[in-house]
Design a protein around this motif. Structure first.
Motif, mmCIF file in Angstrom:
data_model
loop_
_atom_site.group_PDB
_atom_site.id
_atom_site.type_symbol
_atom_site.label_atom_id
_atom_site.label_comp_id
_atom_site.label_asym_id
_atom_site.label_seq_id
_atom_site.Cartn_x
_atom_site.Cartn_y
_atom_site.Cartn_z
ATOM 1 N N ILE A 28 -47.227 16.974 10.110
ATOM 2 C CA ILE A 28 -46.513 17.533 11.257
ATOM 3 C C ILE A 28 -45.769 18.793 10.797
ATOM 4 C CG2 ILE A 28 -44.659 17.131 12.929
ATOM 5 C CD1 ILE A 28 -45.417 14.141 12.835
ATOM 6 N N LYS A 29 -45.976 19.883 11.500
ATOM 7 C CA LYS A 29 -45.304 21.139 11.153
ATOM 8 C C LYS A 29 -43.882 21.112 11.711
ATOM 9 C CE LYS A 29 -49.671 23.702 11.094
ATOM 10 N NZ LYS A 29 -50.468 24.773 11.731
ATOM 11 N N LEU A 30 -43.064 20.346 11.061
ATOM 12 C CA LEU A 30 -41.722 20.061 11.550
ATOM 13 C C LEU A 30 -40.911 21.335 11.749
ATOM 14 C CD1 LEU A 30 -39.788 17.678 12.190
ATOM 15 C CD2 LEU A 30 -39.065 17.748 9.806
ATOM 16 N N SER A 31 -40.257 21.422 12.916
ATOM 17 C CA SER A 31 -39.381 22.557 13.193
ATOM 18 C C SER A 31 -38.343 22.691 12.081
ATOM 19 C CB SER A 31 -38.672 22.340 14.531
ATOM 20 O OG SER A 31 -37.593 23.245 14.687
ATOM 21 N N PRO A 32 -38.108 23.895 11.573
ATOM 22 C CA PRO A 32 -37.131 24.067 10.484
ATOM 23 C C PRO A 32 -35.710 23.713 10.888
ATOM 24 C CG PRO A 32 -37.868 26.197 11.344
ATOM 25 C CD PRO A 32 -38.757 25.165 11.937
ATOM 26 N N ASP A 33 -35.467 23.630 12.186
ATOM 27 C CA ASP A 33 -34.114 23.311 12.654
ATOM 28 C C ASP A 33 -33.847 21.806 12.690
ATOM 29 O OD1 ASP A 33 -33.717 26.017 13.061
ATOM 30 O OD2 ASP A 33 -34.209 25.933 15.195
ATOM 31 N N ILE A 34 -34.894 20.978 12.541
ATOM 32 C CA ILE A 34 -34.743 19.534 12.725
ATOM 33 C C ILE A 34 -34.498 18.830 11.396
ATOM 34 C CG2 ILE A 34 -36.008 17.426 13.331
ATOM 35 C CD1 ILE A 34 -37.091 18.829 15.738
ATOM 36 N N LEU A 35 -33.447 18.014 11.371
ATOM 37 C CA LEU A 35 -33.104 17.196 10.211
ATOM 38 C C LEU A 35 -33.268 15.728 10.589
ATOM 39 C CD1 LEU A 35 -29.813 18.974 9.032
ATOM 40 C CD2 LEU A 35 -32.197 19.586 8.517
ATOM 41 N N PRO A 36 -34.252 15.033 10.024
ATOM 42 C CA PRO A 36 -34.437 13.618 10.357
ATOM 43 C C PRO A 36 -33.285 12.774 9.816
ATOM 44 C CG PRO A 36 -36.381 14.555 9.275
ATOM 45 C CD PRO A 36 -35.262 15.525 9.086
ATOM 46 N N LEU A 37 -32.628 12.047 10.706
ATOM 47 C CA LEU A 37 -31.566 11.127 10.295
ATOM 48 C C LEU A 37 -32.115 9.714 10.109
ATOM 49 C CD1 LEU A 37 -28.600 12.338 12.555
ATOM 50 C CD2 LEU A 37 -29.361 13.189 10.327
#
Length: 461
Positions: free
Chosen positions: A431-440
């Motif tokens: 998944i090309k994860l958005s750079p703004d998203i931090l998985p908690l």
């Protein structure tokens, strides 16, 4: 570009044990107080009256650090920086522990039935003694942000009648009384933005919920009881932010929500949900090992529902970014998982904090801009006639570079967990994860639809 989803053997995400709760700092609590005073000033509120009980205590707890559990309580905040706590018998001791400095008024009517009414007072008189009759504009805050179209939201009050009635009896005819919940959880609500300390505070619950979920998924076996699964979805004595779900087979028999002693059976659908402050994890699928085990009427389950749903989750993770409006994000999900076909009805995501659902910026025509410091639950609920549901609800934070740098320097162990989760989503799930998203959560993007096959999950091909 159309995503191709595969169902194959992949390694499961790492989970983290011995993660300590993070206490909110004095700086954070002072900032919260100053922020609400600024919000009050911007809209000319002289006073806010914030109500709490066990189920609706988050706005109150945001300032005090506690909620009144089995009693009720009021926190009154004045523009003049003065705060007052009105509490029942068993919470009087909590005033000295309150994170906001406040005067104390004992109001035994907030206590449990038949407890002593010593020191009984009239609530109207209490409000008069506090000088509320001289105020021009007062905001009442329970827990709910009304978004009604045919009624004025500012005139709907979600707190007990006897409190609202007593207040109105204490006021002059010129005093304006509004629902003030929007100051906390509305489009510009101060609770929608979190600093590094708050994200670290809430990550504890998200980590815990997702750890419980993966543990429960890994231990699922035929013959276990729903209640056995329910026990696995609890941890560390933490209070649940939702009703724990461990439901197999037919749901809601005798209107029941709770795990029972029903045994898990091969071929049954199963739903599991657990949540704590800061995070929720949810999964729905089948107690089977392979697609060939699906019921005859649902042989198309994987292709017709699960894979399209997963594309929606992937689209969410890849495209949610700072600066986009809620409406833009809504449209992205609708394009990748068309609402007209998959019949999801609620918002495709919402704010998470002390409560599981605080409010949401994701709705049609929403002009709310996604901002650094927001914490979201990915929450898309498709419904296709004849097919069992599917879910992979998890929590993430949105952070700009400054906030990411702050987390890295102030909470290096947390940052290491976030980095591990991002690496898994990007490199294992493709998944090309958005750079703004931090998985908690540990299990963001991890979906096993056939829950007895524990080595296979979905990924982007």
């Amino acid at each position: 570009m159309t995503k191709t989803i595969s169902y194959e053997k992949i390694k499961e995400p790492k989970v983290f044990y011995d993660v300590s709760p993070v206490t909110l700092t004095e700086t954070t609590l002072n900032n919260r107080h100053q922020n609400i005073l600024s919000a009050m000033q911007a809209e000319n509120y002289d006073t806010l009256i914030i109500y709490a009980d066990k189920e609706h205590g988050s706005n109150f707890e945001y300032f005090t650090g506690f909620f009144p559990r089995f009693e009720e309580g009021l926190l009154i905040i004045d523009q003049q920086h003065k705060a007052t706590l009105i509490l029942g018998n068993e919470n009087l001791k909590m005033c000295q522990h309150s994170r906001i400095e406040a005067d104390l008024i004992h109001y035994p009517q907030f206590s449990l039935p038949n407890q002593p009414m010593d020191n009984e007072k009239n609530l109207t008189e209490i409000f008069k003694q506090l000088g509320l009759s001289d105020r021009n504009k007062i905001g009442l805050i329970g827990w709910k942000l009304f978004t009604t179209q045919n009624e004025a939201p500012s005139e709907l009050f979600d707190m007990p009648y006897f409190i609202v009635d007593a207040l109105k009896k204490s006021l002059s005819s010129s005093t304006q009384v509004n629902n003030g919940a929007h100051l906390l959880i509305g489009s510009k609500g101060i609770r929608t933005i979190n600093n590094a300390n708050e994200i670290a505070h809430y990550e504890y619950g998200a980590n815990l919920a997702s750890r419980c979920m993966l543990n429960a998924m890994n231990q699922l076996n035929i013959g276990m009881r729903e209640s056995d699964i329910g026990a696995l979805l609890s941890a560390e004595g933490q209070a649940s932010s939702v009703v724990t779900i461990a439901a197999s087979g037919k749901r809601f028999e005798n209107a029941n929500f709770y795990p029972t002693h029903k045994s898990l059976k091969f071929g049954d659908p199963i739903s599991m949900t657990t949540g704590f402050k800061g995070g929720l994890s949810s999964r729905t699928g089948f107690l089977i090992k392979a697609e060939s085990d699906l019921p005859a009427s649902q042989k198309n389950y994987l292709e017709a529902l699960v894979m399209p749903y997963y594309k929606g989750v992937v689209s969410w993770l890849e495209h949610i970014a700072i600066g986009k409006t809620g409406d833009e994000c809504y449209a992205i999900i609708d394009k990748s998982l068309p609402k007209a076909i998959y019949n999801w009805h609620l918002n495709p995501g919402h704010y998470v904090a002390d409560e599981e659902w605080m409010a949401s910026p994701f709705y049609q025509n929403s002009k709310v801009k996604i901002a650094s410091g927001m914490i979201f639950q990915i929450d898309i609920i498709p419904s296709v006639a004849g097919l069992t549901g599917v879910s992979a609800e998890e929590c993430v934070a949105v952070a700009d570079q400054a906030l990411q740098d702050g987390l890295k320097s102030e909470y290096p162990e947390l940052w290491e967990r976030i980095t591990t989760r991002r690496d898994y989503i990007i490199n294992e799930l493709n998944i090309k994860l958005s750079p703004d998203i931090l998985p908690l959560s540990n299990t963001v993007g991890y979906l096993r639809p056939f829950l007895l096959e524990k080595s296979k999950a979905l990924r982007v091909k």
